[in-house]
Design an enzyme around this catalytic site. Structure first.
Site, mmCIF file in Angstrom:
data_model
loop_
_atom_site.group_PDB
_atom_site.id
_atom_site.type_symbol
_atom_site.label_atom_id
_atom_site.label_comp_id
_atom_site.label_asym_id
_atom_site.label_seq_id
_atom_site.Cartn_x
_atom_site.Cartn_y
_atom_site.Cartn_z
ATOM 1 N N GLY A 201 0.844 -1.189 0.000
ATOM 2 C CA GLY A 201 0.000 0.000 0.000
ATOM 3 C C GLY A 201 0.881 1.241 0.000
ATOM 4 N N GLY B 18 -0.367 4.592 0.218
ATOM 5 C CA GLY B 18 -1.049 5.817 0.630
ATOM 6 C C GLY B 18 -0.151 6.600 1.577
ATOM 7 N N LEU B 19 -0.767 7.428 2.402
ATOM 8 C CA LEU B 19 0.048 8.255 3.292
ATOM 9 C C LEU B 19 0.929 7.401 4.186
ATOM 10 C CD1 LEU B 19 -2.368 11.095 4.357
ATOM 11 C CD2 LEU B 19 -0.443 11.188 2.791
ATOM 12 N N GLY C 108 1.846 4.169 3.830
ATOM 13 C CA GLY C 108 2.777 3.338 3.074
ATOM 14 C C GLY C 108 3.905 4.121 2.446
ATOM 15 N N HIS D 126 -19.846 9.053 7.567
ATOM 16 C CA HIS D 126 -19.560 10.475 7.447
ATOM 17 C C HIS D 126 -20.844 11.237 7.154
ATOM 18 C CE1 HIS D 126 -17.805 14.226 6.179
ATOM 19 N NE2 HIS D 126 -16.616 13.807 6.559
ATOM 20 N N SER E 179 -16.419 17.656 2.050
ATOM 21 C CA SER E 179 -15.596 17.801 3.247
ATOM 22 C C SER E 179 -16.379 18.304 4.447
ATOM 23 C CB SER E 179 -14.459 18.769 2.978
ATOM 24 O OG SER E 179 -13.855 19.106 4.206
ATOM 25 N N ARG F 222 -18.576 13.456 13.956
ATOM 26 C CA ARG F 222 -19.238 12.837 12.812
ATOM 27 C C ARG F 222 -20.336 11.854 13.183
ATOM 28 N NH1 ARG F 222 -13.817 11.896 9.115
ATOM 29 N NH2 ARG F 222 -13.645 14.082 8.537
ATOM 30 N N ARG G 49 -13.532 8.455 14.683
ATOM 31 C CA ARG G 49 -12.369 9.282 14.344
ATOM 32 C C ARG G 49 -12.820 10.721 14.127
ATOM 33 N NH1 ARG G 49 -10.409 11.249 9.870
ATOM 34 N NH2 ARG G 49 -11.650 9.984 8.451
ATOM 35 N N LEU H 21 -5.327 11.647 8.229
ATOM 36 C CA LEU H 21 -4.074 12.014 7.567
ATOM 37 C C LEU H 21 -2.968 12.075 8.605
ATOM 38 C CD1 LEU H 21 -5.381 14.831 5.196
ATOM 39 C CD2 LEU H 21 -5.229 12.394 4.798
#
Lengths: 252, 259, 643
Positions: C40, C42-43, C45, C266, C284, C337, C442, C448
């Site tokens: 992976g 992404g951020l 990985g 969300h 967002s 959320r 979360r 992030l």
């Protein structure tokens, strides 16, 4: 609405491809273009035939994976969006839609509508970064960056790497893509240390990959889904020529 | 590969050559135009013929003219080299291509426009440049009364005279020169040459409307205030005004001088 | 088995510092003798792979996309939290820690969450040094905005594309290492199994998605950064390719799966329009800074609105119910959320939903536009508004947006200790793939932060400790386990290709999604979960009996890729339902209808459920539950209140 699709089918990189015609029936105008293809694929699959392969992932216009050349234009008829954000309300009942993969020597077709864009990765690897190791970086606010500069850098950095610029360009030039990265770092103070090296290395790699040269038609800018402007290409030219003619730096 | 080679073998380096030669050729056009504007003078070609002599015999200009010929050749040659690479970059063409949606027609057809201009150049050079240098161009004698400013014109058969002279005698200025002016008007008696010239100027206009600003873009010129100015100059002056004035010459000759 | 979280001793604020000192180090010259696999990109990985390669390890990265840059982290919009306290509004590491642990409804590990808050500032420094163009003030310094669940402005952002910019930063760091030859990147490769030798992770089996080649890769450590499993619901804000396969196969090889029922719904997504829908698009959360959420006050009015008898503009101010502001005066539209989502569902269930389907609520910018002007609103949210317009053909500058909750993030994941190591030695899980930092819910702009904290600032230390104790020997790539696992994968692929039923893989996936959304979505009950379990088991049989998988292995084959992923989703779904059934309390994203306060708010049961559920896989036997008790030494557990 009902549509006729002419879709490029090609088994793999080494075989020749050709167009196949499919009927897309009962398409709702709320569908995205890719959802329309899902519907067509669903029908093909039920017939036991091989569904049309196309690249896609996030389906919200940011990953840059989707890449269809629709009726003579990358990402279809609407400006400033990717194929996944294109909705069927942009088409009309009875329309014939020709769907092709990106065409460029540097982007060989892998299957049907999917192409290999790893050339873009290799260009980035050649110099599309600022050499900092993890840790030991100074406080983020130590260098003030004027808002206009930060915005300018962002406008370049927003490139999603989809390759529509190459697809749109009659020369298959990658100058807009490369320009965007070079410009982002050329504007920022962090990018100054490797500025000249970066422009040289990235252009050299771009040329090695077999992209054509820019003839400033502006097709890339017009088709870019995130509005990367031609001034990035001017910046790239300036950076490269400056590096080569005014003060050349050894690329390592 | 030497550094120099490396630069000029890169796609951007090749474009740099196109850009610099293009700008030089554009500048030449301005000079050429200014000189040729003498054609519109109704002085029987005196000023024009004197200008023609000056341009072909003044040493620095002669030197520049050789540079100019070389520039033409380099500009054309590199366009071929670049086009070859660009064709190779897309081995399979699109079945459905809608270039009009994202770019101007002329920007996509610079090669075609350039070819028309090249054909025009060959015609133009053989019509006038070759004729002037090696052809059978008649001579003309202009006698201008210095006090009144009146000029009388007398043809001189080529067999009688082979040089350019300009002197003052008996209160008159006398100039004998090759009569290129006559040659020009003679050529433009043919309507199809006039049409060809006008069409070629249209092509030139399209070529420059894209080419001029494009040359600056290739140089990396991208100033938020002056770049639009360059684009405006490229379009209005090089794309429209200059080709229009050039096109007016054969038309003027055909409709005014020759009629 | 007793789960050892390996949380170090000592005061909370000194744990990580002390721990780093106590971790064993690998000599710089010896680092190149170790191979590490990162799955992976992404951020988590990309940042991990780049950081480890910078240290000198040999790294291989794998991703199923055609480029590392396309991992779904790229789609994160709003921002990234950090306790820089640049706005001088009272933020601190402790406050970020506290907000995160409270936002997670006290179901995360104190020490992990504190460490996350502690390294958050370094992330911003790192990203700025890489050239990430964060939003700035006119004076040239970094700008911040506020996000749900916090009363300070600590969110750094790059327009509505923060995830993209952060990922491109990490991707650039990764590219630098690829050029140096310290990272080998494998794109369009999918991990299909984990290879263990003597119970330790020693490699992976991958399928080259282009050629179909099933390959073995050996390494001293394997790091999974494969994201979440939200696509088990079919419709989610995840990318189409996001899947649980890597994590699930690792689970089947011995890695415990923790808190699978914690899924985040969300609140601000574009509502579903029809059956053709393939994914949901998130708007967002930052929109809730300026947008006001409302529905009509009466059911009757909502009905007329849905039928088109009246228009939004016809509803007078006093007939609008700004229910979040009404119910939660201190946080208002910026409640966390889970709270916002549940309230939206409540409104729709009451019959006050809007839009043609009635399954939506309004997010209105009328007041913001009046207050700030349309241009200011455009500058802040322009790209989101454009996206909304693109998808719905409605102009949010003129009429309120319609939004509805959608599955977005999964807090659950592979169980990891303080070192981010799973229960399989040598196997690590980072980012959304693990369970560690967000508890049961979360907070916005924290995903992030966690991905990058794990990748840049945690794993480079902790993996060394494991490797240093391992010795220098190379991994035996010829060990029979490699061939054994490889052939198991191959036969699984062949089994899938042999399926020639009547339904497409998507048919089954959609059915699975309906079951999960209905019974294991925003509200869960013992009855519903029991029913769901039966339905999933039937669906599993249906899959193996009636699905059709087309084509061959030796080609790009979407049908085959999807089939493998959906087969794993079905197995995971059952575990999620089990976990949800087992947790008879409401906490964060997990709402059990049996456990609510009189006002209908989620009611936690700290006496009984203050633990992490970690599930162990057994071949041919039910999953076994292990509990990791959560000890809270620094925060006082209170019923969350955003009123």
């Amino acid at each position: 609405m009902n549509l006729t699709l002419k879709v490029w089918r090609q088994k793999n990189e080494n075989t020749r491809g050709k167009f196949h015609t499919y009927e897309a029936k009962d398409i709702s105008e709320d569908m995205s273009f890719l959802e329309m293809l899902d519907v067509v694929n669903d029908e093909i699959t039920r017939k036991g035939e091989d569904p049309i392969y196309f690249d896609h992932d996030c389906r919200e216009g940011i990953c840059g994976m989707c890449s269809l050349y629709i009726n003579g234009r990358p990402h279809g008829p609407k400006e400033q969006i990717t194929t996944c954000q294109l909705h069927m309300r942009s088409f009309h009942d009875g329309q014939t839609i020709v769907i092709e993969p990106w065409r460029a020597a540097a982007f060989p077709v892998l299957k049907d509508l999917a192409v290999d864009r790893s050339a873009f990765d290799r260009i980035q690897q050649a110099g599309g970064y600022i050499s900092v190791n993890t840790g030991g970086t100074p406080d983020a606010n130590i260098i003030p960056i004027p808002k206009v500069k930060a915005d300018e850098a962002f406008n370049s950095a927003t490139c999603i790497g989809c390759g529509a610029c190459v697809a749109a360009c009659k020369n298959s030039s990658a100058m807009l893509f490369v320009g965007a990265k070079v410009a982002q770092f050329a504007v920022l103070p962090q990018g100054q240390a490797e500025r000249k090296e970066r422009a040289q290395a990235m252009v050299d790699q771009m040329d090695k990959e077999g992209f054509g040269s820019c003839t400033n038609t502006g097709a890339c800018e017009a088709e870019c889904p995130v509005g990367i402007s031609l001034s990035n290409i001017a910046t790239l030219n300036r950076e490269y020529l400056g590096a080569k003619i005014i003060k050349e730096v050894e690329v390592h | 590969m030497s550094r120099f080679n490396q630069l000029f073998s890169s796609t951007i380096g090749k474009k740099l050559i196109m850009s610099l030669t293009g700008i030089f050729l554009s500048l030449f056009l301005v000079v050429h135009l200014v000189g040729n504007l003498q054609l519109f003078k109704s002085d029987g070609g005196l000023a024009f013929n004197e200008y023609a002599y000056f341009m072909t015999h003044f040493a620095p200009i002669k030197a520049i003219s050789y540079l100019l010929y070389a520039t033409f050749i380099v500009h054309a040659l590199y366009s071929l080299i670049i086009t070859y690479r660009n064709r190779k970059a897309r081995p399979i063409a699109y079945a459905s291509y809608n270039g009009a949606a994202n770019s101007t027609w002329n920007s996509r057809n610079m090669g075609l426009l350039g070819t028309i201009i090249l054909i025009f150049l060959v015609t133009h050079m053989s019509n006038f440049w070759y004729q002037y240098h090696w052809g059978d161009v008649p001579y003309v004698e202009y006698t201008t009364n210095i006090q009144t400013g009146e000029t009388s014109v007398r043809d001189i058969p080529a067999a009688e005279f082979h040089d350019f002279v300009k002197y003052i005698e008996d209160g008159s200025e006398i100039m004998i020169a090759k009569d290129l002016y006559k040659e020009v008007n003679f050529s433009f008696q043919s309507w199809y040459l006039v049409v060809f010239y006008v069409l070629a100027m249209v092509a030139l206009g399209f070529h420059l409307a894209h080419g001029f600003k494009s040359a600056f873009q290739t140089l990396g010129f991208d100033h938020n205030r002056y770049a639009p100015l360059i684009r405006a100059i490229g379009f209005w002056i090089f794309g429209i005004l200059i080709p229009l004035l050039f096109a007016a010459m054969p038309l003027y000759s055909f409709f005014v001088v020759n009629s | 088995m007793i789960l050892d979280s390996k949380v170090p001793e000592g005061p909370l604020a000194e744990k990580w510092t002390n721990h780093k000192f106590n971790l064993k180090l690998v000599n710089p010259a010896n680092k190149r003798k170790y191979n590490i696999i990162v799955v992976g990109t992404g951020l988590a990985g990309s940042s991990a792979a780049a950081s480890l390669a910078e240290l000198g390890y040999n790294v291989k990265t794998f991703c199923y996309q055609d480029s590392a840059r396309r991992a779904h982290s790229i789609a994160a919009q709003g921002g990234i939290n950090a306790s820089k306290n640049y706005p001088n509004d009272g933020d601190s590491v402790y406050r970020l820690f506290y907000d995160t642990i409270k936002g997670g409804d006290y179901r995360s590990r104190e020490a992990n969450t504190y460490r996350l808050a502690e390294v958050s500032s370094n992330i911003i420094d790192q990203c700025v040094a890489q050239g990430v163009p964060f939003a700035r003030e006119y004076g040239g310094l970094l700008d911040n905005r506020s996000f749900g669940g916090a009363q300070v402005s600590r969110t750094f952002y790059a327009r509505g594309q923060t995830g993209q910019q952060l990922l491109l930063g990490a991707y650039s760091a990764l590219n630098r290492q690829i050029k140096k030859g310290t990272v080998q990147s494998y794109t369009r490769h999918e991990m299909l199994d984990l290879v263990t030798i003597d119970g330790q992770a020693r490699g992976i089996i991958t399928r080259d998605l282009v050629t179909g080649a099933i390959e073995s890769h050996a390494a001293h450590a394997v790091i999974l950064c494969t994201g979440g499993y939200g696509n088990v619901f079919f419709l989610s804000t995840n990318a189409m390719g996001c899947n649980v396969t890597a994590a699930w196969r690792a689970h089947k090889r011995g890695a415990f799966f923790a808190n699978p029922c914690y899924t985040q719904i969300h609140p601000t997504c574009i509502p579903v329009t029809g059956d053709h829908q393939s994914k949901l698009t998130l708007m967002s959360e930052s929109l809730r800074n300026d947008g006001r959420v409302w529905v009509p006050k009466t059911v009757e009015m909502a009905q007329r609105l849905r039928k088109g008898e009246i228009k939004v503009a016809d509803i007078r101010e006093e007939d609008r119910d700004y229910y979040l502001e009404r119910k939660y005066p201190s946080f208002g539209n910026l409640v966390p959320r889970d709270v916002a989502s549940r309230n939206a569902k409540e409104m729709v269930d009451e019959g006050r939903g809007v839009g043609k389907s009635g399954v939506a609520v309004y997010l209105d910018f009328k007041d913001a536009i009046a207050r700030l002007g349309e241009d200011a609103v455009r500058a802040k949210y322009g790209n989101l508004f454009d996206m909304y317009m693109q998808i719905t053909d409605e102009n949010p500058y003129k009429q309120p947006m319609r939004i509805y909750p959608a599955v977005h993030y999964t807090m659950g994941g592979l169980w990891v200790d303080y070192n981010l190591m799973t229960t399989v030695p040598g196997l690590y899980a980072l980012g959304e793939c693990n369970f560690s930092d967000h508890g049961a819910n979360r907070l916005g702009a924290s995903a992030l932060m966690q991905g990058l904290a794990d990748g840049y600032f945690v794993i480079p230390y902790t993996v060394g400790d494991y490797l240093a104790k391992l010795g220098f020997g190379p991994v035996d790539a010829n060990h029979p386990n490699f061939e054994k696992t490889r052939s198991e994968v191959e036969s699984k692929v062949n089994t899938l290709l042999g399926l020639k039923g009547k339904q497409t893989v998507d048919d089954i996936h959609k059915k699975l999604g309906h079951i999960m959304w209905e019974y294991c979505g925003m509200a869960r009950s013992a009855e519903g979960l029991t029913k769901a379990k039966g339905l999933i088991q039937e669906l599993r049989k249906e899959f193996w009996a009636d699905v059709t998988v087309l084509g061959e292995n030796e080609e790009l084959n979407q049908s085959l890729e999807k089939a493998g992923r959906v087969a794993d989703f079905i197995e995971l779904a059952e575990l999620m339902v089990d976990d949800a059934f087992n947790r008879r309390e409401s906490c964060g994203g997990h709402f059990r209808v049996e456990s609510q306060t009189e006002e209908g708010e989620a009611k936690r049961d700290d006496e009984e459920f203050s633990f992490v559920s970690a599930w162990q896989y057994h071949e041919n036997a039910p999953e076994e539950l292990h509990k990791e008790e959560l000890k809270f030494e620094n925060v006082v557990l209170t019923q969350r209140s955003y009123k």
